[in-house]
Motif scaffolding. Structure first.
Motif, PDB file in Angstrom:
ATOM      1  N   ASP A   9      54.632  -3.550  73.000  1.00 36.39           N
ATOM      2  CA  ASP A   9      54.095  -2.385  72.303  1.00 36.39           C
ATOM      3  C   ASP A   9      55.181  -1.415  71.845  1.00 36.39           C
ATOM      4  O   ASP A   9      54.895  -0.285  71.461  1.00 36.39           O
ATOM      5  CB  ASP A   9      53.097  -1.648  73.217  1.00 36.39           C
ATOM      6  CG  ASP A   9      51.902  -2.517  73.559  1.00 36.39           C
ATOM      7  OD1 ASP A   9      51.346  -3.141  72.637  1.00 36.39           O
ATOM      8  OD2 ASP A   9      51.543  -2.583  74.754  1.00 36.39           O
ATOM      9  N   LYS A  10      56.418  -1.884  71.872  1.00 37.60           N
ATOM     10  CA  LYS A  10      57.537  -0.993  71.569  1.00 37.60           C
ATOM     11  C   LYS A  10      58.301  -1.375  70.302  1.00 37.60           C
ATOM     12  O   LYS A  10      59.148  -0.618  69.850  1.00 37.60           O
ATOM     13  CB  LYS A  10      58.524  -0.977  72.748  1.00 37.60           C
ATOM     14  CG  LYS A  10      57.900  -0.548  74.068  1.00 37.60           C
ATOM     15  CD  LYS A  10      58.901  -0.663  75.215  1.00 37.60           C
ATOM     16  CE  LYS A  10      58.262  -0.293  76.551  1.00 37.60           C
ATOM     17  NZ  LYS A  10      59.238  -0.432  77.674  1.00 37.60           N
ATOM     18  N   VAL A  11      57.992  -2.547  69.742  1.00 36.18           N
ATOM     19  CA  VAL A  11      58.817  -3.081  68.654  1.00 36.18           C
ATOM     20  C   VAL A  11      58.105  -2.991  67.310  1.00 36.18           C
ATOM     21  O   VAL A  11      56.908  -3.289  67.201  1.00 36.18           O
ATOM     22  CB  VAL A  11      59.203  -4.542  68.944  1.00 36.18           C
ATOM     23  CG1 VAL A  11      59.883  -5.184  67.739  1.00 36.18           C
ATOM     24  CG2 VAL A  11      60.125  -4.603  70.159  1.00 36.18           C
ATOM     25  N   ILE A  12      58.866  -2.603  66.285  1.00 36.13           N
ATOM     26  CA  ILE A  12      58.372  -2.635  64.907  1.00 36.13           C
ATOM     27  C   ILE A  12      59.382  -3.396  64.049  1.00 36.13           C
ATOM     28  O   ILE A  12      60.579  -3.356  64.322  1.00 36.13           O
ATOM     29  CB  ILE A  12      58.154  -1.224  64.330  1.00 36.13           C
ATOM     30  CG1 ILE A  12      59.458  -0.427  64.340  1.00 36.13           C
ATOM     31  CG2 ILE A  12      57.047  -0.493  65.076  1.00 36.13           C
ATOM     32  CD1 ILE A  12      59.391   0.885  63.565  1.00 36.13           C
ATOM     33  N   PRO A  13      58.908  -4.105  63.012  1.00 36.11           N
ATOM     34  CA  PRO A  13      59.826  -4.791  62.105  1.00 36.11           C
ATOM     35  C   PRO A  13      60.133  -3.925  60.884  1.00 36.11           C
ATOM     36  O   PRO A  13      59.232  -3.282  60.325  1.00 36.11           O
ATOM     37  CB  PRO A  13      59.040  -6.035  61.699  1.00 36.11           C
ATOM     38  CG  PRO A  13      57.606  -5.579  61.728  1.00 36.11           C
ATOM     39  CD  PRO A  13      57.511  -4.504  62.789  1.00 36.11           C
ATOM     40  N   ILE A  14      61.397  -3.899  60.468  1.00 38.79           N
ATOM     41  CA  ILE A  14      61.774  -3.203  59.247  1.00 38.79           C
ATOM     42  C   ILE A  14      62.709  -4.115  58.450  1.00 38.79           C
ATOM     43  O   ILE A  14      63.226  -5.103  58.978  1.00 38.79           O
ATOM     44  CB  ILE A  14      62.465  -1.849  59.521  1.00 38.79           C
ATOM     45  CG1 ILE A  14      63.806  -2.058  60.250  1.00 38.79           C
ATOM     46  CG2 ILE A  14      61.560  -0.921  60.319  1.00 38.79           C
ATOM     47  CD1 ILE A  14      64.631  -0.793  60.405  1.00 38.79           C
ATOM     48  N   GLY A  15      62.917  -3.799  57.195  1.00 38.87           N
ATOM     49  CA  GLY A  15      63.870  -4.547  56.400  1.00 38.87           C
ATOM     50  C   GLY A  15      65.287  -4.159  56.795  1.00 38.87           C
ATOM     51  O   GLY A  15      65.519  -3.085  57.371  1.00 38.87           O
ATOM     52  N   PHE A  16      66.256  -5.028  56.493  1.00 35.21           N
ATOM     53  CA  PHE A  16      67.632  -4.657  56.783  1.00 35.21           C
ATOM     54  C   PHE A  16      67.974  -3.432  55.944  1.00 35.21           C
ATOM     55  O   PHE A  16      67.622  -3.359  54.770  1.00 35.21           O
ATOM     56  CB  PHE A  16      68.604  -5.795  56.464  1.00 35.21           C
ATOM     57  CG  PHE A  16      69.930  -5.628  57.141  1.00 35.21           C
ATOM     58  CD1 PHE A  16      70.150  -6.188  58.385  1.00 35.21           C
ATOM     59  CD2 PHE A  16      70.951  -4.869  56.567  1.00 35.21           C
ATOM     60  CE1 PHE A  16      71.369  -6.014  59.047  1.00 35.21           C
ATOM     61  CE2 PHE A  16      72.167  -4.691  57.201  1.00 35.21           C
ATOM     62  CZ  PHE A  16      72.379  -5.260  58.456  1.00 35.21           C
ATOM     63  N   PRO A  17      68.641  -2.438  56.533  1.00 31.84           N
ATOM     64  CA  PRO A  17      68.956  -1.209  55.791  1.00 31.84           C
ATOM     65  C   PRO A  17      69.680  -1.488  54.475  1.00 31.84           C
ATOM     66  O   PRO A  17      70.550  -2.363  54.402  1.00 31.84           O
ATOM     67  CB  PRO A  17      69.854  -0.451  56.772  1.00 31.84           C
ATOM     68  CG  PRO A  17      69.416  -0.925  58.122  1.00 31.84           C
ATOM     69  CD  PRO A  17      69.084  -2.371  57.939  1.00 31.84           C
ATOM     70  N   VAL A  18      69.307  -0.752  53.443  1.00 34.90           N
ATOM     71  CA  VAL A  18      69.905  -0.963  52.125  1.00 34.90           C
ATOM     72  C   VAL A  18      71.328  -0.415  52.089  1.00 34.90           C
ATOM     73  O   VAL A  18      71.675   0.510  52.832  1.00 34.90           O
ATOM     74  CB  VAL A  18      69.063  -0.287  51.016  1.00 34.90           C
ATOM     75  CG1 VAL A  18      67.690  -0.931  50.910  1.00 34.90           C
ATOM     76  CG2 VAL A  18      68.935   1.216  51.249  1.00 34.90           C
ATOM     77  N   PHE A  19      72.139  -1.007  51.238  1.00 34.06           N
ATOM     78  CA  PHE A  19      73.505  -0.531  51.027  1.00 34.06           C
ATOM     79  C   PHE A  19      73.486   0.462  49.864  1.00 34.06           C
ATOM     80  O   PHE A  19      73.035   0.122  48.771  1.00 34.06           O
ATOM     81  CB  PHE A  19      74.443  -1.687  50.686  1.00 34.06           C
ATOM     82  CG  PHE A  19      74.672  -2.662  51.806  1.00 34.06           C
ATOM     83  CD1 PHE A  19      74.107  -2.464  53.064  1.00 34.06           C
ATOM     84  CD2 PHE A  19      75.460  -3.772  51.611  1.00 34.06           C
ATOM     85  CE1 PHE A  19      74.333  -3.357  54.103  1.00 34.06           C
ATOM     86  CE2 PHE A  19      75.702  -4.677  52.632  1.00 34.06           C
ATOM     87  CZ  PHE A  19      75.137  -4.472  53.882  1.00 34.06           C
ATOM     88  N   GLU A  20      74.002   1.644  50.112  1.00 35.38           N
ATOM     89  CA  GLU A  20      74.011   2.650  49.050  1.00 35.38           C
ATOM     90  C   GLU A  20      74.799   2.189  47.837  1.00 35.38           C
ATOM     91  O   GLU A  20      74.493   2.569  46.699  1.00 35.38           O
ATOM     92  CB  GLU A  20      74.599   3.965  49.575  1.00 35.38           C
ATOM     93  CG  GLU A  20      73.745   4.659  50.630  1.00 35.38           C
ATOM     94  CD  GLU A  20      74.130   4.277  52.063  1.00 35.38           C
ATOM     95  OE1 GLU A  20      73.890   5.086  52.973  1.00 35.38           O
ATOM     96  OE2 GLU A  20      74.679   3.155  52.264  1.00 35.38           O
ATOM     97  N   ASP A  21      75.816   1.338  48.049  1.00 40.46           N
ATOM     98  CA  ASP A  21      76.630   0.836  46.947  1.00 40.46           C
ATOM     99  C   ASP A  21      76.266  -0.596  46.567  1.00 40.46           C
ATOM    100  O   ASP A  21      77.019  -1.274  45.862  1.00 40.46           O
ATOM    101  CB  ASP A  21      78.116   0.912  47.313  1.00 40.46           C
ATOM    102  CG  ASP A  21      78.448   0.085  48.563  1.00 40.46           C
ATOM    103  OD1 ASP A  21      77.513  -0.362  49.257  1.00 40.46           O
ATOM    104  OD2 ASP A  21      79.656  -0.096  48.845  1.00 40.46           O
ATOM    105  N   GLY A  22      75.116  -1.073  47.025  1.00 37.96           N
ATOM    106  CA  GLY A  22      74.732  -2.460  46.797  1.00 37.96           C
ATOM    107  C   GLY A  22      73.800  -2.646  45.621  1.00 37.96           C
ATOM    108  O   GLY A  22      73.223  -1.690  45.091  1.00 37.96           O
ATOM    109  N   LYS A  23      73.635  -3.899  45.220  1.00 38.65           N
ATOM    110  CA  LYS A  23      72.754  -4.252  44.108  1.00 38.65           C
ATOM    111  C   LYS A  23      71.387  -4.737  44.585  1.00 38.65           C
ATOM    112  O   LYS A  23      70.476  -4.904  43.782  1.00 38.65           O
ATOM    113  CB  LYS A  23      73.418  -5.320  43.245  1.00 38.65           C
ATOM    114  CG  LYS A  23      74.678  -4.830  42.537  1.00 38.65           C
ATOM    115  CD  LYS A  23      75.280  -5.901  41.638  1.00 38.65           C
ATOM    116  CE  LYS A  23      76.513  -5.369  40.910  1.00 38.65           C
ATOM    117  NZ  LYS A  23      77.145  -6.405  40.040  1.00 38.65           N
TER     118      LYS A  23
END
Length: 445
Positions: free
Chosen positions: A312-326
């Motif tokens: 009851d403690k885990v959530i899935p998220i996307g890998f953090p975006v790169f500010e300088d990425g495409k």
């Protein structure tokens, strides 16, 4: 209440095939509850299940560990099949993921494949097809089977316009986050790479290892780097480069390698990670001691087991975006690529295809219920029977632009080993980011 996520899976899968299937060509009514085959399926397998002579099919796969989210689902589907078709027995042979890849490649090369085997589409199985080791099954799919699959489900197992395998689930990469550890320590769950670095530093200052990875099972390192390369370069550049229509020397790949090396230098991963197996590296995360793990969507089933300490403690998220990425937040790694194929030389083609179709359709449902996969077949399930982490995954990818196949699946032949070996060296600090991309570029030579 039916799970609403099923409705968008057809579109998502279609996009995922476009994203990840370079080098592969040009995709059954809902199966009745309890794993019963449709009458059309029985009629179109030439009554294979009604054979009067007992048949034993050898089936190799990777789901032999009880800790695997798919373990119970696989056992149930096989037991249901044998109950419905008592003249057909399934003899299982299971091997751990990395060892299995070596085993199946060697067996294909020696023309010693079992009747059926689990594999991965895309570049991984392409050599098997080219060596005529796998049965093309198009003639078995015109009985309504294709109508029960979601759009694009066969794209990664289609080569030169022929279908050679059946998929059962859509898997995607996700960052599984222990939100309790973040909240207790007043650390923000990261949405950007800068925030990820801040979180890593904050946890390290508290004496907490931020992220889990196995250096021994190298594919788990690749799960991280594949996602980071996607955020740095975007889908189109990743796919074109892996299919030798670009260059690893492009700055985006150096950016991904440099960021990965930065995580290593900051101590994001456990001490001695290079010597840890996946089970060993996952354990502290599953015990609630490590706050982040990037891995496949099947992790949802593991973290929500009855005996889980973090269910009851885990959530899935996307890998953090790169500010300088495409890349962007709506691009994910994964796709419908886990597959079952039939040995072209099996003595029992009708029975093997019968089991192949039965297994994949029923595994789509049972694997979904177990939190191991999102279904590649049109299954109807009660939302109350789906674990909440899987439901959150379905929501997470509801706006997905598509899925990019994992590198070790999309790459072909020896190129896969070049990538994994060099990535292991990057984790160990044995090569610089610059040397890393130089070694990857040797795939073009």
């Amino acid at each position: 209440m039916k799970l609403k996520g099923v409705k968008f899976l057809s579109a998502i899968l279609g996009l995922s095939m476009l994203a990840g299937t370079m080098g592969c060509a040009s995709a059954p009514k809902q199966q009745e509850a309890g794993g019963q085959s449709t009458q059309s399926e029985k009629n179109n397998t030439n009554t294979a299940g009604d054979s009067k002579e007992p048949v034993t099919l050898n089936f190799w796969h990777i789901w032999g560990a009880e800790t695997d989210a798919s373990y119970a689902a696989v056992k149930k589907v096989i037991a249901d099949f044998e109950a419905e078709y008592p003249q057909i027995k399934i003899k299982e042979d299971t091997t751990e993921n990395e060892a299995y890849k070596t085993k199946i490649k060697a067996s294909a090369a020696a023309n010693e494949l079992p009747d059926l085997f689990s594999t991965w589409g895309g570049g991984f199985s392409k050599p098997f097809i080219e060596a005529n080791r796998v049965l093309a099954i198009d003639e078995y799919l015109n009985d309504g089977t294709k109508d029960r699959l979601v759009g694009g489900a066969l794209a990664n197992v289609t080569y030169n316009d022929k279908v050679y395998g059946m998929t059962f689930g859509l898997a995607c990469g996700a960052l599984f986050v222990n939100k309790e550890l973040f909240e207790q320590n007043n650390i923000k769950i990261p949405e950007t790479y800068t925030e990820l670095i801040e979180a890593v530093k904050a946890f390290k200052a508290l004496g907490i290892t931020p992220m889990s990875v196995s250096g021994k099972d190298v594919w788990t390192i690749a799960m991280y780097f594949d996602a980071m390369a996607l955020k740095a370069a975007g889908n189109d550049k990743v796919v074109s480069t892996l299919t030798k229509q670009g260059s690893f020397k492009d700055p985006e790949f150096l950016s991904a390698a440099s960021k990965f090396a930065e995580l290593v230098s900051l101590g994001a991963f456990p001490d001695g990670a290079a010597g840890l197996s996946k089970d060993e590296s996952d354990l502290p995360f599953l015990e609630g001691k490590i706050p982040m793990l990037f891995n496949g969507s099947w992790t949802a089933g593991t973290v929500y087991r009855e005996d889980s300490q973090i269910k009851d403690k885990v959530i899935p998220i996307g890998f953090p975006v790169f500010e300088d990425g495409k890349g962007n937040k709506n691009q994910f790694t994964g796709g419908a690529v886990d597959a079952i194929m039939v040995n072209a030389n099996t003595k029992y083609k009708e029975e093997a295809v019968l089991f192949q179709k039965y297994f994949t359709e029923n595994m789509a449902r049972e694997g979904y219920l177990a939190g191991a996969y999102l279904p590649a077949w049109k299954v109807d399930v009660d939302e109350t029977n789906i674990n909440p982490v899987t439901v959150e995954l379905a929501k997470l990818i509801s706006d997905a632009e598509g899925f990019t196949l994992w590198w070790d699946t999309l790459l072909e032949g020896q190129d896969t080993q070049v990538y994994l070996n060099t990535l292991q060296e990057l984790l160990l600090g044995a090569v610089t980011p610059e040397q890393f991309v130089d070694k990857l570029q040797t795939m073009y030579e």
